[in-house]
Design a protein around this motif. Sequence first.
Motif, PDB file in Angstrom:
ATOM      1  N   MET A 105     104.520 -25.421  71.848  1.00 25.23           N
ATOM      2  CA  MET A 105     105.424 -24.554  71.096  1.00 25.23           C
ATOM      3  C   MET A 105     104.862 -23.133  71.012  1.00 25.23           C
ATOM      4  O   MET A 105     105.585 -22.142  71.254  1.00 25.23           O
ATOM      5  CB  MET A 105     105.632 -25.139  69.697  1.00 25.23           C
ATOM      6  N   LEU A 106     103.577 -23.008  70.694  1.00 22.92           N
ATOM      7  CA  LEU A 106     102.946 -21.686  70.624  1.00 22.92           C
ATOM      8  C   LEU A 106     102.937 -21.006  71.989  1.00 22.92           C
ATOM      9  O   LEU A 106     103.153 -19.789  72.085  1.00 22.92           O
ATOM     10  CB  LEU A 106     101.516 -21.831  70.108  1.00 22.92           C
ATOM     11  N   LEU A 107     102.708 -21.785  73.042  1.00 23.46           N
ATOM     12  CA  LEU A 107     102.688 -21.218  74.391  1.00 23.46           C
ATOM     13  C   LEU A 107     104.060 -20.691  74.785  1.00 23.46           C
ATOM     14  O   LEU A 107     104.169 -19.592  75.338  1.00 23.46           O
ATOM     15  CB  LEU A 107     102.217 -22.285  75.382  1.00 23.46           C
ATOM     16  N   CYS A 108     105.096 -21.463  74.520  1.00 24.52           N
ATOM     17  CA  CYS A 108     106.451 -21.017  74.859  1.00 24.52           C
ATOM     18  C   CYS A 108     106.841 -19.779  74.065  1.00 24.52           C
ATOM     19  O   CYS A 108     107.540 -18.897  74.585  1.00 24.52           O
ATOM     20  CB  CYS A 108     107.444 -22.146  74.616  1.00 24.52           C
ATOM     21  N   PHE A 109     106.401 -19.697  72.813  1.00 27.36           N
ATOM     22  CA  PHE A 109     106.655 -18.497  72.023  1.00 27.36           C
ATOM     23  C   PHE A 109     105.974 -17.295  72.664  1.00 27.36           C
ATOM     24  O   PHE A 109     106.556 -16.209  72.759  1.00 27.36           O
ATOM     25  CB  PHE A 109     106.133 -18.687  70.599  1.00 27.36           C
ATOM     26  N   SER A 110     104.740 -17.504  73.121  1.00 29.36           N
ATOM     27  CA  SER A 110     103.985 -16.408  73.732  1.00 29.36           C
ATOM     28  C   SER A 110     104.572 -15.968  75.069  1.00 29.36           C
ATOM     29  O   SER A 110     104.609 -14.777  75.375  1.00 29.36           O
ATOM     30  CB  SER A 110     102.525 -16.840  73.917  1.00 29.36           C
ATOM     31  N   LEU A 111     105.075 -16.920  75.858  1.00 25.56           N
ATOM     32  CA  LEU A 111     105.544 -16.604  77.202  1.00 25.56           C
ATOM     33  C   LEU A 111     106.992 -16.158  77.268  1.00 25.56           C
ATOM     34  O   LEU A 111     107.344 -15.284  78.078  1.00 25.56           O
ATOM     35  CB  LEU A 111     105.369 -17.835  78.109  1.00 25.56           C
ATOM     36  N   PHE A 112     107.850 -16.740  76.444  1.00 21.55           N
ATOM     37  CA  PHE A 112     109.285 -16.602  76.658  1.00 21.55           C
ATOM     38  C   PHE A 112     110.055 -15.918  75.537  1.00 21.55           C
ATOM     39  O   PHE A 112     111.285 -15.886  75.583  1.00 21.55           O
ATOM     40  CB  PHE A 112     109.895 -17.988  76.908  1.00 21.55           C
ATOM     41  N   THR A 113     109.371 -15.402  74.538  1.00 27.24           N
ATOM     42  CA  THR A 113     110.076 -14.674  73.478  1.00 27.24           C
ATOM     43  C   THR A 113     109.483 -13.279  73.331  1.00 27.24           C
ATOM     44  O   THR A 113     108.343 -13.032  73.716  1.00 27.24           O
ATOM     45  CB  THR A 113     109.989 -15.405  72.125  1.00 27.24           C
ATOM     46  N   ASP A 114     110.266 -12.404  72.736  1.00 22.96           N
ATOM     47  CA  ASP A 114     109.822 -11.029  72.516  1.00 22.96           C
ATOM     48  C   ASP A 114     109.499 -10.765  71.044  1.00 22.96           C
ATOM     49  O   ASP A 114     109.272  -9.617  70.658  1.00 22.96           O
ATOM     50  CB  ASP A 114     110.915 -10.047  72.979  1.00 22.96           C
ATOM     51  N   ARG A 115     109.482 -11.813  70.239  1.00 25.27           N
ATOM     52  CA  ARG A 115     109.161 -11.620  68.823  1.00 25.27           C
ATOM     53  C   ARG A 115     107.686 -11.309  68.642  1.00 25.27           C
ATOM     54  O   ARG A 115     106.838 -11.750  69.411  1.00 25.27           O
ATOM     55  CB  ARG A 115     109.520 -12.888  68.032  1.00 25.27           C
ATOM     56  N   ARG A 116     107.386 -10.560  67.598  1.00 24.20           N
ATOM     57  CA  ARG A 116     105.997 -10.193  67.349  1.00 24.20           C
ATOM     58  C   ARG A 116     105.259 -11.233  66.523  1.00 24.20           C
ATOM     59  O   ARG A 116     104.062 -11.423  66.691  1.00 24.20           O
ATOM     60  CB  ARG A 116     105.937  -8.836  66.623  1.00 24.20           C
ATOM     61  N   ARG A 117     105.964 -11.877  65.607  1.00 26.03           N
ATOM     62  CA  ARG A 117     105.314 -12.827  64.709  1.00 26.03           C
ATOM     63  C   ARG A 117     105.882 -14.227  64.901  1.00 26.03           C
ATOM     64  O   ARG A 117     107.092 -14.397  65.009  1.00 26.03           O
ATOM     65  CB  ARG A 117     105.484 -12.394  63.246  1.00 26.03           C
ATOM     66  N   PHE A 118     104.977 -15.174  64.897  1.00 24.69           N
ATOM     67  CA  PHE A 118     105.389 -16.569  64.982  1.00 24.69           C
ATOM     68  C   PHE A 118     105.930 -17.003  63.621  1.00 24.69           C
ATOM     69  O   PHE A 118     105.359 -16.651  62.584  1.00 24.69           O
ATOM     70  CB  PHE A 118     104.186 -17.434  65.363  1.00 24.69           C
ATOM     71  N   PRO A 119     107.017 -17.768  63.573  1.00 23.01           N
ATOM     72  CA  PRO A 119     107.587 -18.205  62.287  1.00 23.01           C
ATOM     73  C   PRO A 119     106.563 -18.960  61.435  1.00 23.01           C
ATOM     74  O   PRO A 119     105.977 -19.947  61.896  1.00 23.01           O
ATOM     75  CB  PRO A 119     108.746 -19.119  62.715  1.00 23.01           C
ATOM     76  N   ARG A 120     106.383 -18.520  60.214  1.00 24.82           N
ATOM     77  CA  ARG A 120     105.366 -19.116  59.348  1.00 24.82           C
ATOM     78  C   ARG A 120     105.693 -20.559  58.996  1.00 24.82           C
ATOM     79  O   ARG A 120     104.792 -21.387  58.858  1.00 24.82           O
ATOM     80  CB  ARG A 120     105.212 -18.279  58.077  1.00 24.82           C
ATOM     81  N   TRP A 121     106.982 -20.862  58.833  1.00 25.70           N
ATOM     82  CA  TRP A 121     107.336 -22.214  58.431  1.00 25.70           C
ATOM     83  C   TRP A 121     106.961 -23.232  59.504  1.00 25.70           C
ATOM     84  O   TRP A 121     106.603 -24.380  59.191  1.00 25.70           O
ATOM     85  CB  TRP A 121     108.827 -22.300  58.091  1.00 25.70           C
ATOM     86  N   LEU A 122     106.982 -22.799  60.758  1.00 24.85           N
ATOM     87  CA  LEU A 122     106.554 -23.692  61.829  1.00 24.85           C
ATOM     88  C   LEU A 122     105.038 -23.885  61.813  1.00 24.85           C
ATOM     89  O   LEU A 122     104.536 -24.972  62.119  1.00 24.85           O
ATOM     90  CB  LEU A 122     106.999 -23.143  63.183  1.00 24.85           C
ATOM     91  N   LEU A 123     104.314 -22.841  61.472  1.00 20.25           N
ATOM     92  CA  LEU A 123     102.859 -22.979  61.332  1.00 20.25           C
ATOM     93  C   LEU A 123     102.515 -23.959  60.216  1.00 20.25           C
ATOM     94  O   LEU A 123     101.581 -24.761  60.341  1.00 20.25           O
ATOM     95  CB  LEU A 123     102.218 -21.618  61.065  1.00 20.25           C
TER      96      LEU A 123
END
Length: 232
Positions: free
Chosen positions: A108-126
Amino acid sequence: LRAAATAGVVSSPVARGSIGAMNAPLIFLAVEVATVVCALLLAVRVMASRPRLRSAQLIALIGVNTACAVVLAHQEYGSWEPAAFRIDVGGWALALNLARNLTPGLIMLLCFSLFTDRRRFPRWLLVLFAVQVGLEATAWTVWPPLAPVAALMQTLFVGVALYWTVADWRADLVEGRRRATLVTQVAIGLVTLVSSVLTRVVIAPDSPANYLAHVALTTTYLAILAAVLFQL
């Protein structure tokens, strides 16, 4: 003489079947060893090429966790293997279990890093990721019935990762990224359907079907790892 010859002809298929039955565990052991080697080699190669890149660090962790999963599974499925092939990881079992069950969250973290342009990862998922890790530790040491709950949380993480992966599929014009997306989808499907759901929730842990699922999963892991290494 004819009777002896006939007996030899009749028994030869049985003998060949016995030899095949003996060779099957050895072949799968070779697959497991190759999977561990490829997973660790992938981790070393990505860290050697770009050690400071976040996606490379995540891929390296996923590679190490895959190796941990194969080693621990070899112990867990030892009853289906010859005694000479069995191992005992001892006190490392908890650490290996936590490592292998980090993989969906790391994907999930990898896909966020590779395929999204958001700056911050959603805290609720963390927060949910941290809860899932806690559930894994509790299920392993204190209350095993919590394991299916943790597995369903893994499915959620992979579902989010899949959404991030395919959301911009058509907009991505870079061929390399499109290929990476395809590989990621395959890995996500395997982790979700086989590792997180089938072997932990749907199929009984001690059943032959569970062991066959494990064999299929490990073999497919090896194929994916080999394909990724070939592309590097």
